[in-house]
Design an enzyme around this catalytic site. Structure first.
Site, PDB file in Angstrom:
ATOM      1  N   GLU A  31      -4.329   7.837   7.331  1.00  0.00           N
ATOM      2  CA  GLU A  31      -5.298   6.882   6.769  1.00  0.00           C
ATOM      3  C   GLU A  31      -5.527   5.725   7.736  1.00  0.00           C
ATOM      4  O   GLU A  31      -6.667   5.267   7.924  1.00  0.00           O
ATOM      5  CB  GLU A  31      -4.800   6.371   5.426  1.00  0.00           C
ATOM      6  CG  GLU A  31      -5.789   5.511   4.678  1.00  0.00           C
ATOM      7  CD  GLU A  31      -5.286   5.070   3.312  1.00  0.00           C
ATOM      8  OE1 GLU A  31      -6.008   4.291   2.656  1.00  0.00           O
ATOM      9  OE2 GLU A  31      -4.185   5.486   2.898  1.00  0.00           O
ATOM     10  N   GLU A  80       4.401  11.387   2.523  1.00  0.00           N
ATOM     11  CA  GLU A  80       3.412  10.342   2.283  1.00  0.00           C
ATOM     12  C   GLU A  80       3.306   9.388   3.462  1.00  0.00           C
ATOM     13  O   GLU A  80       2.247   8.819   3.713  1.00  0.00           O
ATOM     14  CB  GLU A  80       3.753   9.583   1.000  1.00  0.00           C
ATOM     15  CG  GLU A  80       2.553   8.985   0.310  1.00  0.00           C
ATOM     16  CD  GLU A  80       1.500  10.022  -0.066  1.00  0.00           C
ATOM     17  OE1 GLU A  80       0.305   9.641  -0.127  1.00  0.00           O
ATOM     18  OE2 GLU A  80       1.843  11.206  -0.288  1.00  0.00           O
ATOM     19  N   HIS A 128       0.828  -1.210   0.000  1.00  0.00           N
ATOM     20  CA  HIS A 128       0.000   0.000   0.000  1.00  0.00           C
ATOM     21  C   HIS A 128       0.862   1.260   0.000  1.00  0.00           C
ATOM     22  O   HIS A 128       0.566   2.235  -0.701  1.00  0.00           O
ATOM     23  CB  HIS A 128      -0.922  -0.025   1.225  1.00  0.00           C
ATOM     24  CG  HIS A 128      -1.776   1.185   1.371  1.00  0.00           C
ATOM     25  ND1 HIS A 128      -1.578   2.120   2.359  1.00  0.00           N
ATOM     26  CD2 HIS A 128      -2.824   1.627   0.642  1.00  0.00           C
ATOM     27  CE1 HIS A 128      -2.471   3.078   2.247  1.00  0.00           C
ATOM     28  NE2 HIS A 128      -3.237   2.808   1.219  1.00  0.00           N
ATOM     29  N   GLU A 149       2.136   1.776  -3.463  1.00  0.00           N
ATOM     30  CA  GLU A 149       1.083   2.332  -4.319  1.00  0.00           C
ATOM     31  C   GLU A 149       1.004   3.849  -4.168  1.00  0.00           C
ATOM     32  O   GLU A 149       0.865   4.582  -5.146  1.00  0.00           O
ATOM     33  CB  GLU A 149      -0.255   1.679  -3.965  1.00  0.00           C
ATOM     34  CG  GLU A 149      -1.467   2.295  -4.652  1.00  0.00           C
ATOM     35  CD  GLU A 149      -2.622   2.499  -3.688  1.00  0.00           C
ATOM     36  OE1 GLU A 149      -3.165   3.624  -3.642  1.00  0.00           O
ATOM     37  OE2 GLU A 149      -2.977   1.547  -2.977  1.00  0.00           O
ATOM     38  N   HIS A 150       1.114   4.338  -2.936  1.00  0.00           N
ATOM     39  CA  HIS A 150       1.109   5.790  -2.700  1.00  0.00           C
ATOM     40  C   HIS A 150       2.339   6.450  -3.306  1.00  0.00           C
ATOM     41  O   HIS A 150       2.252   7.484  -3.974  1.00  0.00           O
ATOM     42  CB  HIS A 150       1.064   6.079  -1.198  1.00  0.00           C
ATOM     43  CG  HIS A 150      -0.308   6.061  -0.617  1.00  0.00           C
ATOM     44  ND1 HIS A 150      -0.908   7.184  -0.091  1.00  0.00           N
ATOM     45  CD2 HIS A 150      -1.217   5.057  -0.470  1.00  0.00           C
ATOM     46  CE1 HIS A 150      -2.114   6.882   0.352  1.00  0.00           C
ATOM     47  NE2 HIS A 150      -2.323   5.588   0.143  1.00  0.00           N
TER      48      HIS A 150
END
Length: 414
Positions: A127, A120, A47, A50-51
């Protein structure tokens, strides 16, 4: 059939699905790696990668990437699941060369700059916090962890805040280098697309792609159990589940029809009996999650903490009843729901591209609509009874989050 498939010299499969009645195209790369391919020490890296793929390459800054896409009215996005990671754009068909170039750039030339990584990292930690503050999301992480304890398939897709804080640039780039090989990737375009032109773009753009991924996936081993978390909430969020059915299993489509009958909409047995007749829940539904080698069948309910002692016995009664004679009208309605969902998705370029990417990764080929419809139509009451017995006779998984005092006082069901 509008679908064409080519394989590049690297081994990358290039798939197109031509739709002459549209002016746009959805273009994406589906990668056959996700959270279940991570070691415990790098949980969340799929994940995080992906960011970070959108945060700058050797040729483009993060601002350049979004500016280039949005200047022509396009859209760009990505997602990570337990078995796949996807990167995709929607653009006008004339802008396909730009879309293919950006996809190859972020997947082959990302730089993972330290400043971008720190920014990020903070976003992903937020998140994770947002998920923790959303109980009807968090309950599914508890459920997954309880069904597959102490193994990759049971860990969160997002990872943990501590793990994300410790994740280095080398960890992320090394994971990408090892896991993003041509043999585990599919480039797909759906919409107004010429296959030969698409292949030529792909051959140039992805020339530097490694042919092989170094993936050692841990098999999924369903165990089940009970995980109850008391929290001061207005509702109790509960998931009851069982060992399920993987992709490719002969009972895969029977499983879908069974789930639809049991909890697939307002006409389903669970909704009618538990919400409409008894008023025990605000929300209730069933789901069937498939993986390459295993699966889960589950029922979610959002209820008051004082209703659970009445709710759970009724749910279990409905599970027992599904093994009895099923009305042909129920079967017909559920088959129609599945077929309508399949056919409605064919009107959307992104949904068609995703379907193709998933099929190639799972089955090695696209499944035709006719083939799927034939399998759905073949489901009958005898098959549903057999699969219900297969699913519901095994060990249960129960996860609950919220006011749990009444649940904790109940005897665990066998």
């Amino acid at each position: 059939m509008s679908i064409e498939i080519s394989t590049l010299s690297s081994g990358l499969k290039v798939v197109s699905d031509r739709m002459d009645h549209v002016e746009t195209a959805a273009i994406g790369v589906w990668v056959g790696t996700g959270a279940r391919d991570e070691g415990a020490g790098v949980n969340g890296v799929s994940h995080m990668l992906e960011h970070m793929a959108f945060k700058g390459t050797k040729r483009r800054s993060s601002q350049d990437i979004v500016d280039e896409v949005e200047t022509v009215g396009g859209q760009i996005n990505a997602y990570t699941s337990r078995e796949n990671t996807a990167y995709y754009l929607r653009v006008m068909s004339d802008d396909m060369p730009m879309a293919v170039d950006i996809l190859s750039d972020i997947l082959l030339n990302s730089t993972f700059e330290a400043e971008e990584l720190e920014r990020e990292r903070a976003v992903v930690i937020q998140e994770i916090g947002q998920c923790a503050d959303t109980p009807d999301d968090m309950i599914f992480d508890y459920f997954q962890e309880t069904a597959y304890p102490a193994q990759a398939l049971g860990r969160s897709i997002l990872g943990t805040a501590d793990g994300i804080k410790a994740m280095t640039r080398e960890t992320i780039s090394g994971y990408m280098s090892d896991h993003y090989g041509a043999d585990r990737m599919v480039l797909v375009a759906s919409g107004k697309v010429d296959h030969e032109a698409f292949v030529r773009l792909a051959e140039d753009a992805f020339a530097g792609l490694s042919p092989k991924a170094k993936i050692d996936t841990e098999p999924g081993r369903y165990k089940g159990g009970r995980h109850v978390v008391n929290r001061d909430l207005e509702q109790l969020h509960l998931v009851l589940g069982f060992d399920g059915i993987p992709y490719g299993d002969p009972d895969y489509y029977v499983n879908g029809v069974l789930s639809s009958i049991l909890g697939g909409g307002m006409s389903s047995r669970l909704f009618q009996e538990i919400r409409e007749k008894r008023g025990l829940v605000y929300s209730i539904y069933s789901f069937a999650a498939a993986y390459r080698d295993t699966g889960l069948f589950g029922i979610y309910a959002g209820t008051g903490g004082d209703k659970v002692s009445e709710l759970l016995p009724v749910v279990r009664d409905e599970l027992a009843r599904i093994g009895e004679k099923i009305d042909e009208h129920e079967i017909s309605r559920s088959r129609a729901q599945l077929k309508a969902g399949l056919l409605m998705a064919l009107e959307n370029t992104r949904a068609r591209a995703e379907r193709l990417g998933q099929h190639i990764l799972v089955y090695g080929r696209p499944l035709s609509v006719e083939e799927i419809v034939e399998k759905i139509d073949a489901v009958d009451g005898e098959a549903i009874n057999r699969v219900a017995q297969r699913l519901f006779s095994g060990p249960q998984t129960l996860a609950a989050l919220g006011p749990t005092s009444q649940l904790e006082a109940m005897e665990p069901a066998e």
